[in-house]
Motif scaffolding. Structure first.
Motif: not given
Length: 396
Positions: A258-266
């Motif tokens: 199981f994978n969870i990834t948080y992406f932060n954009r400017t």
């Protein structure tokens, strides 16, 4: 006063003597092989704890869509540019962790039983060496007595030769017998020294005097095959193979990653990715391992049956050897020795009427020879008894 000194000396001697129980206890406390197995058991305890632990999660850190032109340091040029952090965790679906724990518990039990088996082997070896030393010491005493008698005979024959009442060959034959006793005693002492060194090595103690009861008795061996640690270890091994078979079957259902990834954009809205990865069991590896576990179980089952048969046969052989050496010892030490003593008394009575001192001395050595023969049977008895300590399966 003299009587009290003798009693005190006897007590001091017994206090300094090594008993079989003290030798075994000291060996069990200090034996390095046993300590090694004990450490393996401690490792097994940690394996039990580890068995139900999930694998460590994987942390992902990254940055994507890095432009390589002059604007590489700007992170607001397009929506795909983001910095991210993610976690991946393997999650077991079946009860494979619980099965693995049961396997590790069984492995620990096997190690514990192996430890008991090694203790029994060590105990039997200590008993065998100690019995042999004590009996050889007794044999040495009897041969020294024979040698003293031959010395008396040599003096007598030397006197008779000087008075022309015997020939020189008889005198020289007696001298040769005396020298042969020296060789026998040298070999005996070497054997005793070697056995003591071997005993000191495995008992981790200096051997001075041995306090051992060497009374021969009618021995009946206990048949505790199923309670023997080696047999119990084989039974645990059978259980382990069954558990391994169940574990391989559980592996057919693969763990989920199981994978969870948080992406932060400017300049754009942040977002999260969630994914699940499942390995596919399509190459039949698990089924092959299941068969291997099944075959291992069947092999161990055959080995266990062979072990049971070997133990049964060996115990029967040991019991027969004990019975034979006991009966032979009784014949030699009682019936035959009684007859020899009767001959001795007859010669001493006859000696009052004619000079037959040579025959009396020779007869004394025949009596001692019977005692030595009885001692050889005693040696067989106690050597067999020592070996039986292992097969009876009782460390106490």
């Amino acid at each position: 006063m003299k009587k009290y000194l003798i009693v005190i000396s006897f007590l001091i001697l017994n206090l300094s003597a090594n008993s079989l129980e003290s030798l075994v206890t000291n060996a069990l406390d200090k034996n390095n092989e046993l300590k090694s197995i004990e450490k393996s058991i401690l490792i097994a305890n940690e394996n039990i704890t580890l068995a139900t632990k999930l694998s460590n999660p994987i942390l992902s850190l990254g940055i994507n869509d890095i432009h390589t032109n002059e604007n590489y340091d700007k992170r607001d040029l397009e929506a795909m540019q983001a910095q991210f952090i993610g976690i991946t965790q393997a999650i077991p679906i079946t009860n494979k962790l619980e099965i693995n724990k049961s396997i590790q518990i069984t492995n620990k039990n096997i190690l514990a039983l192996s430890l008991e088996d090694k203790k029994l082997l060590l105990k039997a070896k200590i008993y065998e060496l100690a019995y042999n030393i004590a009996i050889l010491e007794e044999k040495k005493r009897l041969i020294l007595e024979q040698k003293r008698n031959i010395g008396k005979l040599e003096k007598l024959q030397n006197y008779l030769y000087q008075t022309s009442k015997t020939d020189v060959k008889t005198l020289f034959d007696t001298k040769l017998i005396n020298k042969n006793f020296d060789i026998t005693l040298n070999n005996l002492q070497t054997n005793i020294t070697t056995l003591k060194l071997n005993l000191e090595e495995i008992a981790y103690t200096k051997i001075d005097n041995l306090n051992i009861n060497l009374d021969v008795f009618k021995a009946s061996l206990e048949n505790n095959i199923e309670k023997h640690p080696k047999v119990q270890a084989f039974n645990e091994q059978l259980k382990a193979f069954k558990q391994q078979e169940a574990y391989e079957k559980a592996l057919k259902t693969s763990d989920i990653n199981f994978n969870i990834t948080y992406f932060n954009r400017t300049e754009f809205q942040d977002y999260v990715n969630v994914s699940v990865a499942i390995p596919l069991s399509i190459y039949n590896r698990e089924n092959i391992n299941v068969k291997k576990a099944q075959y291992s179980y069947l092999k161990a089952k055959n080995d266990l049956e062979s072990l049971r048969r070997n133990f049964t046969t060996t115990q029967q052989i040991l019991q027969n050897e004990l019975n034979t050496s006991y009966e032979n010892y009784q014949l030699l030490s009682k019936e035959m020795l009684a007859l020899q003593n009767s001959i001795d008394k007859s010669l001493k009575i006859d000696n009052k009427f004619k000079n037959n001192s040579t025959q009396i001395i020779q007869n004394l050595n025949k009596t001692l020879k019977l005692q030595i023969d009885a001692l050889d049977e005693k040696s067989k008895f106690f050597t067999t008894l020592a070996k039986s300590k292992y097969y009876e399966g009782n460390i106490q």
